[in-house]
Design an enzyme around this catalytic site. Structure first.
Site, PDB file in Angstrom:
ATOM      1  N   THR A  96     -19.420 -70.442 -91.147  1.00  0.00           N
ATOM      2  CA  THR A  96     -19.090 -69.930 -89.822  1.00  0.00           C
ATOM      3  C   THR A  96     -20.335 -69.754 -88.963  1.00  0.00           C
ATOM      4  OG1 THR A  96     -18.294 -67.929 -88.704  1.00  0.00           O
ATOM      5  CG2 THR A  96     -19.150 -67.628 -90.909  1.00  0.00           C
ATOM      6  N   ASP A  97     -20.143 -69.817 -87.645  1.00  0.00           N
ATOM      7  CA  ASP A  97     -21.272 -69.552 -86.732  1.00  0.00           C
ATOM      8  C   ASP A  97     -21.707 -68.094 -86.776  1.00  0.00           C
ATOM      9  OD1 ASP A  97     -19.074 -68.445 -85.420  1.00  0.00           O
ATOM     10  OD2 ASP A  97     -19.368 -69.521 -83.540  1.00  0.00           O
ATOM     11  N   GLU A  98     -20.864 -67.221 -87.362  1.00  0.00           N
ATOM     12  CA  GLU A  98     -21.204 -65.791 -87.388  1.00  0.00           C
ATOM     13  C   GLU A  98     -22.434 -65.488 -88.229  1.00  0.00           C
ATOM     14  OE1 GLU A  98     -18.131 -63.013 -88.038  1.00  0.00           O
ATOM     15  OE2 GLU A  98     -16.673 -64.124 -86.855  1.00  0.00           O
ATOM     16  N   TYR A 147     -18.199 -59.288 -93.566  1.00  0.00           N
ATOM     17  CA  TYR A 147     -17.701 -60.664 -93.670  1.00  0.00           C
ATOM     18  C   TYR A 147     -18.828 -61.664 -93.447  1.00  0.00           C
ATOM     19  CZ  TYR A 147     -15.894 -65.101 -91.937  1.00  0.00           C
ATOM     20  OH  TYR A 147     -15.706 -66.452 -91.706  1.00  0.00           O
ATOM     21  N   LYS A 150     -20.681 -64.498 -95.910  1.00  0.00           N
ATOM     22  CA  LYS A 150     -20.699 -65.947 -95.623  1.00  0.00           C
ATOM     23  C   LYS A 150     -22.152 -66.446 -95.572  1.00  0.00           C
ATOM     24  CE  LYS A 150     -17.745 -68.408 -94.934  1.00  0.00           C
ATOM     25  NZ  LYS A 150     -16.873 -69.207 -95.832  1.00  0.00           N
TER      26      LYS A 150
HETATM   27  P1  NAD Z   1      -7.611 -67.723 -94.041  1.00  0.00           P
HETATM   28  O1  NAD Z   1      -7.841 -66.278 -94.305  1.00  0.00           O
HETATM   29  O2  NAD Z   1      -6.512 -68.129 -93.141  1.00  0.00           O
HETATM   30  O3  NAD Z   1      -7.390 -68.495 -95.432  1.00  0.00           O
HETATM   31  C1  NAD Z   1      -8.153 -68.226 -96.561  1.00  0.00           C
HETATM   32  C2  NAD Z   1      -7.443 -68.861 -97.760  1.00  0.00           C
HETATM   33  O4  NAD Z   1      -8.271 -68.657 -98.926  1.00  0.00           O
HETATM   34  C3  NAD Z   1      -6.088 -68.234 -98.077  1.00  0.00           C
HETATM   35  O5  NAD Z   1      -5.139 -69.245 -98.332  1.00  0.00           O
HETATM   36  C4  NAD Z   1      -6.341 -67.386 -99.313  1.00  0.00           C
HETATM   37  O6  NAD Z   1      -5.207 -67.239-100.147  1.00  0.00           O
HETATM   38  C5  NAD Z   1      -7.439 -68.195 -99.992  1.00  0.00           C
HETATM   39  N1  NAD Z   1      -8.270 -67.363-100.887  1.00  0.00           N
HETATM   40  C6  NAD Z   1      -8.849 -66.162-100.589  1.00  0.00           C
HETATM   41  N2  NAD Z   1      -9.528 -65.706-101.675  1.00  0.00           N
HETATM   42  C7  NAD Z   1      -9.393 -66.643-102.649  1.00  0.00           C
HETATM   43  C8  NAD Z   1      -9.871 -66.755-103.979  1.00  0.00           C
HETATM   44  N3  NAD Z   1     -10.623 -65.791-104.532  1.00  0.00           N
HETATM   45  N4  NAD Z   1      -9.553 -67.869-104.684  1.00  0.00           N
HETATM   46  C9  NAD Z   1      -8.776 -68.844-104.139  1.00  0.00           C
HETATM   47  N5  NAD Z   1      -8.281 -68.778-102.888  1.00  0.00           N
HETATM   48  C10 NAD Z   1      -8.589 -67.700-102.151  1.00  0.00           C
HETATM   49  O7  NAD Z   1      -9.013 -68.277 -93.528  1.00  0.00           O
HETATM   50  P2  NAD Z   1      -9.333 -69.427 -92.468  1.00  0.00           P
HETATM   51  O8  NAD Z   1      -9.379 -68.829 -91.120  1.00  0.00           O
HETATM   52  O9  NAD Z   1      -8.467 -70.595 -92.742  1.00  0.00           O
HETATM   53  O10 NAD Z   1     -10.838 -69.762 -92.895  1.00  0.00           O
HETATM   54  C11 NAD Z   1     -11.088 -70.706 -93.923  1.00  0.00           C
HETATM   55  C12 NAD Z   1     -12.579 -70.886 -94.071  1.00  0.00           C
HETATM   56  O11 NAD Z   1     -13.136 -71.292 -92.820  1.00  0.00           O
HETATM   57  C13 NAD Z   1     -13.341 -69.629 -94.468  1.00  0.00           C
HETATM   58  O12 NAD Z   1     -14.364 -69.984 -95.349  1.00  0.00           O
HETATM   59  C14 NAD Z   1     -13.911 -69.110 -93.157  1.00  0.00           C
HETATM   60  O13 NAD Z   1     -15.099 -68.378 -93.379  1.00  0.00           O
HETATM   61  C15 NAD Z   1     -14.194 -70.417 -92.444  1.00  0.00           C
HETATM   62  N6  NAD Z   1     -14.216 -70.389 -90.979  1.00  0.00           N
HETATM   63  C16 NAD Z   1     -13.137 -69.885 -90.296  1.00  0.00           C
HETATM   64  C17 NAD Z   1     -13.129 -69.936 -88.899  1.00  0.00           C
HETATM   65  C18 NAD Z   1     -11.960 -69.416 -88.088  1.00  0.00           C
HETATM   66  O14 NAD Z   1     -12.029 -69.372 -86.867  1.00  0.00           O
HETATM   67  N7  NAD Z   1     -10.833 -69.033 -88.708  1.00  0.00           N
HETATM   68  C19 NAD Z   1     -14.228 -70.475 -88.221  1.00  0.00           C
HETATM   69  C20 NAD Z   1     -15.326 -70.966 -88.966  1.00  0.00           C
HETATM   70  C21 NAD Z   1     -15.285 -70.924 -90.340  1.00  0.00           C
HETATM   71  O1  DAU Z   2     -16.720 -67.505 -85.236  1.00  0.00           O
HETATM   72  C1  DAU Z   2     -16.014 -67.917 -86.361  1.00  0.00           C
HETATM   73  C2  DAU Z   2     -15.201 -66.757 -86.910  1.00  0.00           C
HETATM   74  O2  DAU Z   2     -14.116 -66.571 -86.002  1.00  0.00           O
HETATM   75  C3  DAU Z   2     -14.696 -66.995 -88.326  1.00  0.00           C
HETATM   76  O3  DAU Z   2     -15.798 -67.041 -89.199  1.00  0.00           O
HETATM   77  C4  DAU Z   2     -13.746 -65.877 -88.765  1.00  0.00           C
HETATM   78  O4  DAU Z   2     -13.190 -66.189 -90.031  1.00  0.00           O
HETATM   79  C5  DAU Z   2     -12.634 -65.758 -87.733  1.00  0.00           C
HETATM   80  O5  DAU Z   2     -11.790 -64.666 -88.073  1.00  0.00           O
HETATM   81  C6  DAU Z   2     -13.225 -65.545 -86.348  1.00  0.00           C
HETATM   82  O6  DAU Z   2     -13.912 -64.271 -86.271  1.00  0.00           O
HETATM   83  P1  DAU Z   2     -13.747 -63.305 -84.999  1.00  0.00           P
HETATM   84  O7  DAU Z   2     -14.048 -61.925 -85.433  1.00  0.00           O
HETATM   85  O8  DAU Z   2     -14.473 -63.856 -83.833  1.00  0.00           O
HETATM   86  O9  DAU Z   2     -12.150 -63.518 -84.724  1.00  0.00           O
HETATM   87  P2  DAU Z   2     -10.967 -62.499 -84.371  1.00  0.00           P
HETATM   88  O10 DAU Z   2      -9.773 -63.355 -84.163  1.00  0.00           O
HETATM   89  O11 DAU Z   2     -10.866 -61.383 -85.336  1.00  0.00           O
HETATM   90  O12 DAU Z   2     -11.438 -61.890 -82.970  1.00  0.00           O
HETATM   91  C7  DAU Z   2     -11.784 -62.722 -81.876  1.00  0.00           C
HETATM   92  C8  DAU Z   2     -12.280 -61.822 -80.743  1.00  0.00           C
HETATM   93  O13 DAU Z   2     -11.186 -61.040 -80.244  1.00  0.00           O
HETATM   94  C9  DAU Z   2     -13.334 -60.817 -81.172  1.00  0.00           C
HETATM   95  O14 DAU Z   2     -14.249 -60.631 -80.096  1.00  0.00           O
HETATM   96  C10 DAU Z   2     -12.544 -59.530 -81.412  1.00  0.00           C
HETATM   97  C11 DAU Z   2     -11.445 -59.616 -80.374  1.00  0.00           C
HETATM   98  N1  DAU Z   2     -10.145 -58.986 -80.703  1.00  0.00           N
HETATM   99  C12 DAU Z   2      -9.575 -59.255 -81.908  1.00  0.00           C
HETATM  100  C13 DAU Z   2      -8.340 -58.747 -82.225  1.00  0.00           C
HETATM  101  C14 DAU Z   2      -7.686 -58.999 -83.561  1.00  0.00           C
HETATM  102  C15 DAU Z   2      -9.500 -58.217 -79.730  1.00  0.00           C
HETATM  103  O15 DAU Z   2     -10.020 -57.977 -78.615  1.00  0.00           O
HETATM  104  N2  DAU Z   2      -8.262 -57.714 -80.038  1.00  0.00           N
HETATM  105  C16 DAU Z   2      -7.653 -57.938 -81.228  1.00  0.00           C
HETATM  106  O16 DAU Z   2      -6.528 -57.454 -81.435  1.00  0.00           O
END
Ligand code: NAD
Ligand code: DAU
Length: 333
Positions: A122-124, A149, A153
């Site tokens: 992630t970019d975080e 988190y 990562k």
């Molecule tokens: P998500 O929470 O929707 O899915 C995570 C999945 O991993 C689930 O299906 C869960 O059951 C599985 N899981 C969790 N712990 C596990 C374990 N111990 N063993 C096997 N499976 C397990 O997450 P997502 O949003 O799809 O993110 C997926 C990946 O992408 C993560 O590594 C996250 O850091 C990365 N990522 C997410 C975003 C975003 O915007 N959502 C952006 C950049 C990177």
């Molecule tokens: O940047 C990549 C990341 O993006 C991934 O690594 C994470 O897995 C993914 O969850 C996401 O992280 P964020 O914390 O940016 O996403 P989230 O959807 O939780 O929140 C997005 C923005 O919205 C953040 O600034 C917090 C804000 N927010 C979130 C929720 C749930 C609100 O203002 N209200 C809300 O109810």
């Protein structure tokens, strides 16, 4: 060459998108390893070709299980993680178990079996930027994570780099910005606000709502990952982004407008502790060196299609909605 791929976390939001993408764009075979935590949903994997897809329920930190699966595949794409910042502020432990120990377990298996591994990050890991800073994150930005988190990562990325350098593991890393699209858990910002409006609940904006996220459609993330798996250079890191910077207030107002509500019909709630201000990705390296380009350039159109999906798939998200809202309510959010 037809490959056998292992996709960890393939029942989650982005992992399931990648599985659908690979099976429709290649002849590869896919095994998903997923623990089915609260975030995993088998319904996200419906409709896949049975002769090229198999699902295994299990933990990426289970060394024996992982070892057997690695023996039988050519490459591994590692999505599994605890992924939600708000949960990590509430209970960090599962984030260490899965994101750190789980990734370590996969790296040891990759080393033993000499398997190609792509690590999804992630970019975080780079921390945040000021709102008025013209800079964006690049592959050279120093790591500076803020939350439990993002620090786990970051730790997992550093493990991958160490296993590449010290043990010659054939790994690549990608760091992507915020994804949106169908099948995202309702705990996350965009699906939470869409489903709130659909249920007659006012959207909830943390703090002032000025925080900026760099939105990319999950389909574009998947095409980028497949590109890196096919053509990425072992040992390299690639940033994935689609120039989609928007502040949270703008996104909420757009959701309300697209759903026929007044754009100011939302509430400000307690801010997230340590809330990162702004993320922004410079994905020049991926575009120049591997020739990747995103397909979704129009955020409004992508958001409209996402809203339509949530409206049409209430049975997918409704079972989890009340529990998520009860969790947020307990924190004044
Ligand atoms: P998500 O929470 O929707 O899915 C995570 C999945 O991993 C689930 O299906 C869960 O059951 C599985 N899981 C969790 N712990 C596990 C374990 N111990 N063993 C096997 N499976 C397990 O997450 P997502 O949003 O799809 O993110 C997926 C990946 O992408 C993560 O590594 C996250 O850091 C990365 N990522 C997410 C975003 C975003 O915007 N959502 C952006 C950049 C990177
Ligand atoms: O940047 C990549 C990341 O993006 C991934 O690594 C994470 O897995 C993914 O969850 C996401 O992280 P964020 O914390 O940016 O996403 P989230 O959807 O939780 O929140 C997005 C923005 O919205 C953040 O600034 C917090 C804000 N927010 C979130 C929720 C749930 C609100 O203002 N209200 C809300 O109810």
């Amino acid at each position: 060459m037809v490959r056998k791929l292992l996709v960890t976390g393939g029942a989650g939001f982005i992992g399931s998108n990648f599985v659908h993408h690979v099976l429709s764009h290649t002849d590869d075979h896919v095994t998903v390893l997923d623990k089915l935590t609260y975030a995993g949903n088998l319904a996200s994997l419906e409709g896949l070709p049975a002769d090229r897809f198999r699902f295994v329920r299990g933990d990426i930190a289970d060394a024996d299980l992982v070892d057997g699966l690695f023996a039988d595949v050519d490459a591994v794409v590692h999505y599994a993680a605890e992924s939600h910042n708000d949960n990590s502020l509430n209970d960090p432990r599962p984030f260490l178990d899965t994101n750190i120990i789980g990734t370590y377990t996969l790296l040891e298996a990759a080393r033993r079996h000499d398997r190609r591994l792509h690590h999804i990050s992630t970019d975080e890991v780079y921390g945040d930027l000021e709102l008025d800073d013209p800079a964006r994150f690049t592959e050279h930005t120093p790591y500076n994570p803020s939350s439990p988190y993002s620090s786990t990562k970051a730790g997992s990325d550093l493990l991958v780099r160490a296993w590449v350098r010290s043990f010659g593991v054939r790994a690549t890393i990608s760091n992507c910005s915020n994804n949106y699209g169908p099948y995202q858990h309702v705990e996350k910002f965009i699906p939470r606000q869409i489903t709130n409006v659909l249920q007659g609940i006012r959207p909830r904006l943390y703090g002032k709502g000025e925080n900026v996220r760099d939105w990319i459609h999950a389909d574009d993330h998947s095409s980028a990952v497949l590109t890196i798996l096919d053509r990425g250079v072992v040992g390299e890191t690639y940033l994935i982004g689609a120039d989609g910077e928007k502040d949270n207030r703008t996104v909420v107002e757009l959701i309300l407008t697209l759903l026929g509500q007044e754009p100011d019909a939302y509430d400000h709630v307690t801010d997230r502790a340590g809330h990162d201000l702004r993320y922004a990705i410079d994905s020049t390296k991926l575009r120049r060196e591997l020739g990747w380009t995103p397909q979704y350039q129009d955020f409004d159109a992508g958001l409209r299609a996402t809203i339509d999906w949530y409206r049409d798939h209430e049975s997918w998200w409704a079972p989890t909605k009340d529990g998520v809202e009860a969790f947020y309510a307990s924190k004044g959010q």
